[in-house]
Design a protein around this motif. Structure first.
Motif, PDB file in Angstrom:
ATOM      1  N   GLU A 100       2.630  -0.527   6.139  1.00 44.00           N
ATOM      2  CA  GLU A 100       1.174  -0.701   6.193  1.00 44.00           C
ATOM      3  C   GLU A 100       0.474   0.647   6.106  1.00 44.00           C
ATOM      4  OE1 GLU A 100      -0.304  -3.592   6.176  1.00 44.00           O
ATOM      5  OE2 GLU A 100       1.489  -4.822   6.397  1.00 44.00           O
ATOM      6  N   VAL A 101       1.029   1.631   6.793  1.00 40.55           N
ATOM      7  CA  VAL A 101       0.468   2.981   6.728  1.00 40.55           C
ATOM      8  C   VAL A 101       0.542   3.492   5.283  1.00 40.55           C
ATOM      9  CG1 VAL A 101       0.708   5.346   7.549  1.00 40.55           C
ATOM     10  CG2 VAL A 101       1.085   3.447   9.136  1.00 40.55           C
TER      11      VAL A 101
ATOM     12  N   ARG B 244       0.527   1.722   2.614  1.00 35.41           N
ATOM     13  CA  ARG B 244      -0.440   0.976   1.784  1.00 35.41           C
ATOM     14  C   ARG B 244      -1.846   1.562   1.934  1.00 35.41           C
ATOM     15  NH1 ARG B 244      -0.928  -5.613   1.950  1.00 35.41           N
ATOM     16  NH2 ARG B 244      -2.172  -5.822   0.053  1.00 35.41           N
ATOM     17  N   VAL B 245      -2.214   1.894   3.168  1.00 35.10           N
ATOM     18  CA  VAL B 245      -3.535   2.502   3.382  1.00 35.10           C
ATOM     19  C   VAL B 245      -3.626   3.822   2.610  1.00 35.10           C
ATOM     20  CG1 VAL B 245      -5.062   3.556   5.084  1.00 35.10           C
ATOM     21  CG2 VAL B 245      -3.909   1.388   5.621  1.00 35.10           C
TER      22      VAL B 245
ATOM     23  N   GLU C 175      -4.189   3.119  -0.973  1.00 36.11           N
ATOM     24  CA  GLU C 175      -5.553   2.675  -1.297  1.00 36.11           C
ATOM     25  C   GLU C 175      -6.533   3.850  -1.310  1.00 36.11           C
ATOM     26  OE1 GLU C 175      -6.206  -0.056  -2.655  1.00 36.11           O
ATOM     27  OE2 GLU C 175      -4.242  -0.935  -2.269  1.00 36.11           O
ATOM     28  N   ILE C 176      -6.292   4.836  -0.462  1.00 41.29           N
ATOM     29  CA  ILE C 176      -7.142   6.033  -0.514  1.00 41.29           C
ATOM     30  C   ILE C 176      -6.883   6.773  -1.825  1.00 41.29           C
ATOM     31  CG2 ILE C 176      -7.764   8.206   0.636  1.00 41.29           C
ATOM     32  CD1 ILE C 176      -6.879   6.883   3.288  1.00 41.29           C
TER      33      ILE C 176
ATOM     34  N   ARG D 149      -5.970   5.335  -4.556  1.00 43.06           N
ATOM     35  CA  ARG D 149      -6.607   4.530  -5.603  1.00 43.06           C
ATOM     36  C   ARG D 149      -8.084   4.903  -5.745  1.00 43.06           C
ATOM     37  NH1 ARG D 149      -4.739  -0.119  -7.346  1.00 43.06           N
ATOM     38  NH2 ARG D 149      -3.700  -0.643  -5.400  1.00 43.06           N
ATOM     39  N   GLU D 150      -8.736   5.131  -4.589  1.00 42.87           N
ATOM     40  CA  GLU D 150     -10.154   5.504  -4.607  1.00 42.87           C
ATOM     41  C   GLU D 150     -10.338   6.849  -5.323  1.00 42.87           C
ATOM     42  OE1 GLU D 150     -12.116   3.242  -3.231  1.00 42.87           O
ATOM     43  OE2 GLU D 150     -14.080   4.201  -2.944  1.00 42.87           O
TER      44      GLU D 150
END
Lengths: 420, 420
Positions: free
Chosen positions: A285-286, A288-289, A292-293, A295-296
């Motif tokens: 999960e860490v 994945r976060v 996603e950062i 990805r931004e």
């Protein structure tokens, strides 16, 4: 805790960050300590101080961890993670040495990963077995780290500031490599040179809370009770006079490693963002976060514009559900790889600074947006390997394991993500 | 996708971002669409264009969601999340309207959350039941969103760019409120005005992959087979001529909401950092990562110095293990509260932009470093409430629920963390 520690000895003045010590003011300089990095820390200290300036001392290290061998300091090999008689012997020798110091002595305390187990010092008449049994019972009962430490420090002769108290009135300079989230001085190596705010009474209450008062060895309960009645000296508390002679320096930590990594990235032209040096939580999960950062960054140019380097560190946790082979860093890279699909020019590295990730010979792994597809061509399913906690063979097949060998130190894990 | 959409009509020139349309070049302006925000989108459009300029149209909205009532446009109330006959009727009416348009017509397509279900248009002779059955089978078989969409778009008369194709040669301006991670035009509302790169053949392969070819309604399989044989028109593909008349604007999105929130924070003197507008993963873990980044701000002044505002958005997931009441945003705030203990001057808000978090009347909740202790005084255990997915009564007792009522729109969730 100091931010950047500079350590040098020129013109017989030793500078450790803002602390400055004139070597000529001391008759003798000793070294004690414990930890897996003991050998290299001792060697570095000998080099900086000049070995002719050292009077002696000893440092407990793990079996097989006594290279490079120092000249003046004895490296005592002993058991880790299970403490043993050699560890006890070394700790006992340090006690004797520390008790004899006077105000014109300087003692360096070298603490690194594994120091707690490598410096076993049950307070007499307790045995190592007594202390371990109490610890085991507390762990199984679900005691948290604060409760555990309150009890353990009050069963020890050295932990919880007591090593510093023994050295008084000598000057104590403690050099710490932190393998603990947030670098708390009273937790690293069980805080042998840091004030302890817990009490015998508190330790007794912890036993009562978990209904262990009658289940721990009788000697354990007796010691805590005597202490609570004021018949034994408390561990040194914050503000105690002995600490006026003590300075603790965190000379290595995840935070410092992140700083160094970020600086290296900047010198390569990357914009950098250090998210946290206390990253914790379920590894996938860490990861994945983090993805996603990234990805931004890739899709919107924020929080950084490319070329960008995102960094974090700490120690995540893998809830093992599968039967595969891997470690939390390899699992981080695998989970990130799945999220990275479709992003262009990105790469992630996750690795343990000790060079060992889980029960494997790798420090971690490296992955990019093409990892999942390349693995698929080899018949490897990223989803299956993640579900089975089986990242090692996945990255082994791809040739993307990171192998450094044992680094002799540990400042937890580093996660580095690049968008080129 | 455009970054910041400015929408105005002055001097009979309509500007939507870089697009500029002279209203006098059009004989008629129509409005169609679907979504929970249909009423307010329509009202805003009437206000900007002047209702005298509108020739008519209709927008499908959810039952009870037809306020404010527009003057020239019919709002058709229909079923959501289960499509119904009213939705079919509205979609059919739009089809008829769109088919009659010519090159001197302009049509606005208003899409917001729930548009997929609110605009049901099974391609004849399929029935709504046929389409739903196929969708259900695919979902239960574990098809991913791409596979699902490939099939669904090829069973529809409007989705996958077909609404835009029907409107050809009219000019189409599609205004989208995105409730989808990453704002993909071909996924928002099933992409009625966006090119579709999937094919009938692909849809057939998806059925075969999940061994559903014989299990879906016969009419579904027959249509896909006819399509794959070239006997039915494909959905419009990227680069097709019809898209030269079509412009899609994401006028509301998580990204834009984050921008606005960050701007508001900056105007209050906070340094801001937007981490990601595509935040996903297990809620409590995502919250923990956010808390650790906040800890880095509090303890080390990085990645931001105080006063700092950390923002992210997206849609996290709660794996329900307990039997409590709550929603993912309340759970985010609760998990963060546990990690926030001991940090000074910090506060976290997590809320759904639609005003509804899970099956509750709250949009989310607010928490700070004292939340856990205040709750404990009320006899509430933060750990127990988190374990039981029971954040609602926890925050209700503290008075820390955020209640906005339904906002009539949805751009997913916002997570805002402040260090003062």
């Amino acid at each position: 805790m100091e931010r950047h520690v500079k350590f040098s000895a020129r013109g017989r003045v030793l500078r450790v960050d803002s602390l400055s010590l004139k070597l000529d003011e001391f008759d003798r300089i000793f070294v004690v300590g414990a930890g897996k990095a003991g050998a290299s820390m001792t060697a570095a200290l000998e080099r900086i101080l000049g070995r002719q300036n050292l009077s002696g001392g000893l440092v407990n290290v793990k079996y097989g961890h006594s290279r490079p061998a120092p000249k003046r300091i004895h490296l005592q090999e002993c058991g880790h993670p299970l403490p043993d008689q050699c560890g006890l012997d070394g700790a006992r020798e340090m006690e004797i040495l520390l008790r004899e110091l006077n105000a014109r002595d300087l003692v360096f305390v070298l603490i690194s990963g594994g120091a707690s187990a490598l410096l076993p010092a049950p307070a007499p008449p307790l045995t190592l077995a007594d202390k371990q049994q109490a610890t085991d019972l507390l762990l199984r009962a679900g005691a948290d780290i604060f409760e555990l430490n309150a009890v353990r420090k009050h069963l020890s002769a050295l932990k919880g500031g007591q090593l510093a108290a023994l050295a008084y009135p000598a000057t104590v300079v403690s050099l710490l490599l932190s393998d603990v989230i947030g670098d708390p001085l009273n937790v690293i190596g069980s805080g042998p040179t840091a004030p302890d705010s817990s009490t015998f009474e508190e330790a007794l209450r912890v036993l009562a809370k978990y209904e262990l008062s009658k289940r721990v060895p009788a000697a354990v309960f007796a010691r805590l009770e005597q202490g609570a009645e004021g018949r034994l000296p408390e561990t040194p508390k914050p503000g105690d006079a002995i600490f006026s002679n003590v300075t603790n320096f965190v000379i290595g930590s995840n935070r410092l490693a992140l700083d160094a990594a970020a600086q290296a990235a900047r010198s390569l032209g990357y914009r950098t963002l250090i998210l946290s040096s206390t990253m914790q939580g379920e590894t996938r999960e860490v990861a994945r976060v983090h993805a996603e950062i990234l990805r931004e960054i890739v899709s919107l140019g924020r929080p950084l514009k490319r070329p960008a380097c995102l960094l974090s560190g700490g120690e995540t946790t893998v809830t093992v559900r599968g039967k595969g082979k891997g470690g939390r860093n390899q699992e981080f890279a695998l989970a990130a790889a799945i999220s990275l699909r479709g992003m262009s020019d990105v790469v992630v590295l996750s690795a343990g600074t000790d060079g060992t990730d889980g029960p494997t010979d790798a420090a971690g792994a490296i992955a990019d947006s093409g990892t999942v597809a390349r693995a698929a061509k080899l018949g490897l399913s990223s989803a299956d390997h993640l579900a089975n906690n089986d990242a090692y063979p996945f990255f082994e097949a791809l040739g993307d394991l990171v192998k450094t060998g044992s680094t002799g130190t540990n400042v937890m894990d580093l996660h580095i993500l690049l968008a080129g």
